[in-house]
Write a protein that holds these residues in place. Structure first.
Motif, PDB file in Angstrom:
ATOM      1  N   VAL A   1      78.947 113.608  24.627  1.00 15.79           N
ATOM      2  CA  VAL A   1      79.651 113.584  25.556  1.00 15.79           C
ATOM      3  C   VAL A   1      78.529 114.065  26.899  1.00 15.79           C
ATOM      4  N   ARG A   2      79.319 114.142  28.043  1.00 15.25           N
ATOM      5  CA  ARG A   2      78.388 114.347  28.998  1.00 15.25           C
ATOM      6  C   ARG A   2      77.908 115.956  29.188  1.00 15.25           C
ATOM      7  N   ALA A   3      78.601 116.701  28.496  1.00  9.88           N
ATOM      8  CA  ALA A   3      78.144 118.112  28.538  1.00  9.88           C
ATOM      9  C   ALA A   3      77.012 118.404  27.646  1.00  9.88           C
ATOM     10  N   LYS A   4      76.771 117.350  26.952  1.00  8.56           N
ATOM     11  CA  LYS A   4      75.517 117.425  25.996  1.00  8.56           C
ATOM     12  C   LYS A   4      74.178 117.030  26.456  1.00  8.56           C
ATOM     13  N   VAL A   5      74.276 116.158  27.648  1.00  9.44           N
ATOM     14  CA  VAL A   5      73.121 115.617  28.244  1.00  9.44           C
ATOM     15  C   VAL A   5      72.164 116.374  28.680  1.00  9.44           C
TER      16      VAL A   5
ATOM     17  N   ARG B   1      68.392 115.892  27.471  1.00  7.73           N
ATOM     18  CA  ARG B   1      67.120 115.503  28.569  1.00  7.73           C
ATOM     19  C   ARG B   1      65.798 116.763  28.155  1.00  7.73           C
TER      20      ARG B   1
ATOM     21  N   GLU C   1      81.060 104.992  29.925  1.00  3.65           N
ATOM     22  CA  GLU C   1      81.241 106.276  30.581  1.00  3.65           C
ATOM     23  C   GLU C   1      79.758 107.071  30.348  1.00  3.65           C
ATOM     24  N   VAL C   2      79.604 107.216  28.937  1.00  2.00           N
ATOM     25  CA  VAL C   2      78.461 108.162  28.469  1.00  2.00           C
ATOM     26  C   VAL C   2      77.225 107.176  28.969  1.00  2.00           C
TER      27      VAL C   2
ATOM     28  N   ARG D   1      76.485 105.382  31.313  1.00  2.00           N
ATOM     29  CA  ARG D   1      76.148 105.618  32.747  1.00  2.00           C
ATOM     30  C   ARG D   1      75.487 107.007  33.011  1.00  2.00           C
ATOM     31  N   GLY D   2      75.661 107.939  32.173  1.00  2.00           N
ATOM     32  CA  GLY D   2      74.976 109.111  32.250  1.00  2.00           C
ATOM     33  C   GLY D   2      73.804 109.483  31.760  1.00  2.00           C
ATOM     34  N   LEU D   3      73.183 108.100  31.203  1.00  2.00           N
ATOM     35  CA  LEU D   3      71.858 108.544  30.354  1.00  2.00           C
ATOM     36  C   LEU D   3      70.643 107.762  31.037  1.00  2.00           C
TER      37      LEU D   3
ATOM     38  N   THR E   1      68.607 103.847  24.913  1.00  2.00           N
ATOM     39  CA  THR E   1      69.987 103.777  24.417  1.00  2.00           C
ATOM     40  C   THR E   1      70.186 102.573  23.314  1.00  2.00           C
TER      41      THR E   1
END
Length: 335
Positions: free
Chosen positions: A83-87, A91, A107-108, A110-112, A117
């Motif tokens: 989830v986004r909070a783990k990104v 990193r 959704e996920v 797009r944040g990576l 992936t």
């Protein structure tokens, strides 16, 4: 020191069996023409992960970022939905090691940005993964560094693998038609490893349990009892109830996972005994014949992965002798 002199309950690994399991799976992967990226959630022990890498594994698979932090391997695949909070933590990990992530949502993905992936697809297990080729393509479009696809065959039988192959073909075709090349097709599990050739598109597999094996592996015909490298040494503490003894290995030692077929919590080696019930510190064992208070018995756990996670250390040796112990460094690394 004789392993039977260990204070109980204790986990003990036979190094000869462990080394053979590692070497055999690596050789099988060479024969199947796939890379081996073992899932280290089974053992959570740096020394064993290094043994796998030294034998030829291309990297490691983890479920959680916390595992990767304490385990070796320059190439890490996170095989769990982020989830986004783990990104931000991902990193940080990616600054020091090559990192790949399996995703099953736009959704996920797009944040990576800048992270390699793999798009996870559901091949019939019904846990996670894109449900159609179209959905897989949509997720791939959201990836900034698409590398391929990811599947988990779990306990699928041969017919299930054949059906999975059709689904994977459909996804690869849909991706190709949209301009995406699946360089990596990551699959595999310990019970499904031998069926890998049924999905020839596979480029790497991620079995984990094979280093130790367990009762569920025996029942899946993935191994025999002699292949089970890890045993739990436990002591009979009560024989007061007829037809039963109690051992000092309960759910805090063996875990509460039952074997898939037999419904036992562990197989008592060399005895026609069945571990039928667990309290936190008590194991209820149906016995055939006498049991003596104070005698020690070996138990192959039903599911070795959660069993190891319950312990701070694992003893190891050869020929029933103790040579040392390993710290379960990633124990409790569930975040």
């Amino acid at each position: 020191m004789d392993a039977l002199d260990l204070d109980t309950p204790a986990l003990y690994v036979d190094l000869d069996v462990l080394e053979n399991n590692i070497a055999r799976m690596q050789e099988q992967c060479r024969g199947w023409g796939v890379d081996l990226r073992p899932h280290v959630k089974t053992h959570k022990i740096p020394e064993i992960a290094q043994m796998q890498l030294d034998a030829g594994a291309i990297g490691i698979t983890v479920a959680k970022l916390g595992e990767a932090k304490v385990l070796p391997g320059d190439d890490v695949l996170v095989a769990y939905p982020l989830v986004r909070a783990k990104v931000p933590r991902l990193r940080e990990l990616a600054k020091k090691r090559r990192v790949k992530v399996a995703v099953d949502s736009v959704e996920v993905a797009r944040g990576l940005q800048g992270i390699e992936t793999l798009v996870e697809i559901d091949v019939g297990v019904g846990r996670t993964g894109a449900q159609s080729p179209e959905q897989a393509v949509d997720i791939a479009k959201a990836c900034s560094d698409f590398q391929g696809i990811f599947y988990w065959p779990s306990w699928l039988d041969e017919a299930g693998f054949q059906a999975a192959c059709v689904k994977i073909d459909a996804v690869i075709d849909a991706l190709s038609a949209t301009g995406f090349e699946a360089k990596i097709v990551s699959g595999g599990s310990t019970p499904g490893a031998a069926k890998t050739p049924l999905i020839p598109q596979t480029t790497e597999i991620r079995p984990g349990t094979y280093v130790f094996y367990d009762v569920s592996s025996i029942e899946a015909k993935a191994c025999v009892e002699a292949d089970c490298a890890l045993r739990v040494l436990t002591t009979v503490v009560s024989t007061s109830v007829p037809g039963q003894c109690v051992i000092d290995a309960g759910s805090k030692t063996l875990s509460s996972d039952l074997a898939v077929v037999s419904g036992t919590y562990g197989r008592v080696v060399g005895r026609k005994w069945t571990v039928r019930k667990l309290n936190e510190e008590h194991g209820y064992v149906e016995i055939d014949g006498p049991a003596l208070i104070g005698e020690k018995v070996w138990v192959v756990p039903s599911h070795v992965c959660p069993t190891v996670n319950l312990h701070d250390e694992v003893w190891y040796g050869r020929g029933g002798q103790v040579e040392g112990s390993w710290k379960v460094a990633a124990r409790g690394r569930v975040r």
